[in-house]
Design a protein around this motif. Structure first.
Motif, mmCIF file in Angstrom:
data_model
loop_
_atom_site.group_PDB
_atom_site.id
_atom_site.type_symbol
_atom_site.label_atom_id
_atom_site.label_comp_id
_atom_site.label_asym_id
_atom_site.label_seq_id
_atom_site.Cartn_x
_atom_site.Cartn_y
_atom_site.Cartn_z
ATOM 1 N N ARG A 61 3.876 6.372 -7.034
ATOM 2 C CA ARG A 61 4.426 6.906 -5.795
ATOM 3 C C ARG A 61 5.671 7.758 -6.059
ATOM 4 O O ARG A 61 5.893 8.782 -5.399
ATOM 5 C CB ARG A 61 4.758 5.763 -4.828
ATOM 6 C CG ARG A 61 3.540 5.078 -4.246
ATOM 7 C CD ARG A 61 3.913 4.104 -3.139
ATOM 8 N NE ARG A 61 2.753 3.381 -2.646
ATOM 9 C CZ ARG A 61 1.870 3.888 -1.783
ATOM 10 N NH1 ARG A 61 2.057 5.102 -1.298
ATOM 11 N NH2 ARG A 61 0.838 3.169 -1.381
ATOM 12 N N ASP A 108 2.645 1.268 -12.717
ATOM 13 C CA ASP A 108 2.373 0.494 -11.507
ATOM 14 C C ASP A 108 2.362 1.443 -10.307
ATOM 15 O O ASP A 108 2.636 2.639 -10.432
ATOM 16 C CB ASP A 108 3.405 -0.620 -11.331
ATOM 17 C CG ASP A 108 4.839 -0.100 -11.324
ATOM 18 O OD1 ASP A 108 5.045 1.112 -11.037
ATOM 19 O OD2 ASP A 108 5.757 -0.885 -11.620
ATOM 20 N N GLU A 109 2.066 0.900 -9.114
ATOM 21 C CA GLU A 109 1.942 1.742 -7.929
ATOM 22 C C GLU A 109 3.270 2.394 -7.563
ATOM 23 O O GLU A 109 3.316 3.541 -7.113
ATOM 24 C CB GLU A 109 1.421 0.918 -6.756
ATOM 25 C CG GLU A 109 1.089 1.754 -5.528
ATOM 26 C CD GLU A 109 0.433 0.949 -4.435
ATOM 27 O OE1 GLU A 109 0.244 1.499 -3.323
ATOM 28 O OE2 GLU A 109 0.101 -0.231 -4.676
ATOM 29 N N LYS A 110 4.383 1.684 -7.771
ATOM 30 C CA LYS A 110 5.697 2.232 -7.460
ATOM 31 C C LYS A 110 5.990 3.464 -8.311
ATOM 32 O O LYS A 110 6.532 4.463 -7.827
ATOM 33 C CB LYS A 110 6.769 1.165 -7.682
ATOM 34 C CG LYS A 110 8.174 1.637 -7.350
ATOM 35 C CD LYS A 110 9.201 0.531 -7.578
ATOM 36 C CE LYS A 110 10.613 1.023 -7.270
ATOM 37 N NZ LYS A 110 11.629 -0.043 -7.520
ATOM 38 N N THR A 111 5.639 3.416 -9.603
ATOM 39 C CA THR A 111 5.852 4.548 -10.500
ATOM 40 C C THR A 111 5.034 5.754 -10.068
ATOM 41 O O THR A 111 5.519 6.888 -10.031
ATOM 42 C CB THR A 111 5.491 4.164 -11.946
ATOM 43 O OG1 THR A 111 6.288 3.047 -12.350
ATOM 44 C CG2 THR A 111 5.724 5.330 -12.896
#
Length: 441
Positions: free
Chosen positions: A136, A131-134
């Motif tokens: 980032r 996902d985007e958090k990973t």
């Protein structure tokens, strides 16, 4: 990769490099203290690391684990012993994801959202999609270690690979840099970071159409492969020394013949551990050039000063910190006891006197030059055209004895008398090995 697994991979690769095919699967497993099933699983994991780290390489540059065992005789930056450092502390999915991110940022500037789309397209179908958090989090890590750069101040942030230095160098400058790193990595310790930089520069030269192997100005035959693997512990130990923190570890003495002990996490398969659990305050790290060994010198609350061969350290964890005054006191004590240690010996001082014989009919006195270069704080007291005397006060004779013996007939031990007798007995024993079996030979 779990910490325990990394300990196991280090010992596995050490035996693979030093023993080669001398052991069967069962003998190999017994030596490591693991089952044949774990042996097979570890080998599969190593092969998996090889394929992960070679993602994106052309087919002609790829290789199998078996190919890495047949390394170039003069190739000191041996991939078999180095690729493990690239996989340290990384899960398989992290290794794949970071490789995709770095490859994508080599040629263009991208945002975290763009990179998430790239990962979704290129990650294995059977693996988890980031996902985007990973993504980032990965970008923050790569930026902290200096691998990538943020190119704008406002959101959304765009990133690119930090290749400015390499890209600004001309071909000749890049070749000069490669030669310099090659020499330093092979002559200085610790060396792993230098070897990894050397390997990176070699890849850049290949992309520019150069083959570094064909233009190498230096060749090395490296004999102490274990030293490279033992450097895995150095930065943990140096960090603990700087922060005055104790270290907890399981120590497997090289004299015991066991290289690895698994953690007893499953009570159904719990068995007695062959090693000894220790808690020490790390004080110094010593490298023995003669045997290519690293030593940890630490202070134990009950035993006092203790010495450990680095290859026997497993399951290292940081403990509590001590006061600066206490650390300074322990450091002063260690320095005083090791002031006259040839390497790490802390036994009583002994005066050693030896007569060295200069080489005859030679313009270069390599015996004198070697004694002056390696003789540490020893002094030359008498000198003539044919001989010179060397004196030194040293802790014990166990560590200096191999150095004296290495001079062969060019060195005669004079003091202490009992050491002279030992040398006489040893040379007589060696002479007996060369006595003729038949009188007519």
């Amino acid at each position: 990769m779990a910490r325990e697994s990394f300990d196991k991979e280090i010992q596995f690769l050490r035996m693979l490099a030093l023993a080669g095919g001398a052991y069967s699967r069962q003998q190999f497993a017994d030596r490591l203290g693991i089952s044949v099933h774990t042996y097979d699983k570890t080998l599969r994991n190593l092969k998996g690391m090889v394929s992960i780290l070679q993602q994106g390489l052309p087919a002609e540059q790829g290789s199998e684990l078996s190919d890495w065992l047949r390394y170039n005789y003069y190739e000191s930056a041996d991939p078999l012993l180095l690729f493990l450092f690239r996989a340290k502390s990384l899960k398989e999915t992290e290794s794949i994801r970071l490789s995709i991110l770095l490859t994508a940022l080599q040629t263009q500037e991208l945002t975290a959202k763009d990179l998430q789309d790239v990962c979704s397209e290129q990650m294995p179908a059977d693996g988890p999609q980031p996902d985007e958090k990973t993504v980032r989090g990965d970008l923050k890590y790569l930026e902290e270690v200096g691998v990538i750069l943020r190119v704008n101040e406002g959101r959304p942030y765009r990133y690119r690979a930090a290749n400015d230095l390499i890209d600004q160098l001309s071909d000749d400058e890049l070749l000069d840099l490669y030669d310099y790193v090659d020499v330093i990595a092979n002559t200085q310790t610790p060396s792993v970071q230098g070897y990894l930089l050397r390997d990176t520069l070699k890849k850049v030269l290949r992309k520019r159409g150069y083959h570094p192997e064909a233009a190498e100005t230096h060749r090395y035959k490296y004999n102490y492969h274990s030293r490279i693997l033992d450097e895995a512990h150095l930065y943990t130990i140096f960090g603990a020394i700087q922060q005055r923190k104790k270290l907890n570890f399981l120590y497997l003495s090289p004299k015991k013949g066991k290289n690895y002990a698994s953690q007893n996490t499953n009570p159904l398969f719990e068995r007695e551990t062959k090693g000894v659990t220790e808690t020490v305050l790390p004080i110094r790290v010593v490298y023995d050039h003669q045997y290519g060994r690293w030593y940890l010198i630490g202070h134990h609350s009950r035993m006092g000063i203790m010495k450990f061969r680095m290859e026997g350290l497993t399951q290292i964890e940081e403990g509590d910190a001590v006061e600066e005054e206490e650390f300074a006191q322990k450091l002063s004590s260690v320095e005083e006891q090791m002031r006259t240690s040839w390497v790490t010996d802390t036994t009583r001082k002994i005066k050693v006197v030896a007569r060295f014989y200069n080489p005859g009919r030679s313009n270069a006195n390599f015996i004198r030059e070697r004694v002056e270069a390696q003789g540490q704080w020893g002094i030359i007291t008498e000198n003539s055209d044919s001989t010179f005397l060397y004196e030194i006060m040293v802790n014990g004779i166990y560590e200096i004895k191999p150095w004296l013996r290495s001079f062969g007939s060019s060195c005669e031990v004079l003091e202490p008398p009992w050491l002279r007798k030992q040398f006489i007995a040893e040379w007589k024993e060696i002479q007996s090995y060369y006595e003729s079996i038949r009188e007519n030979i």
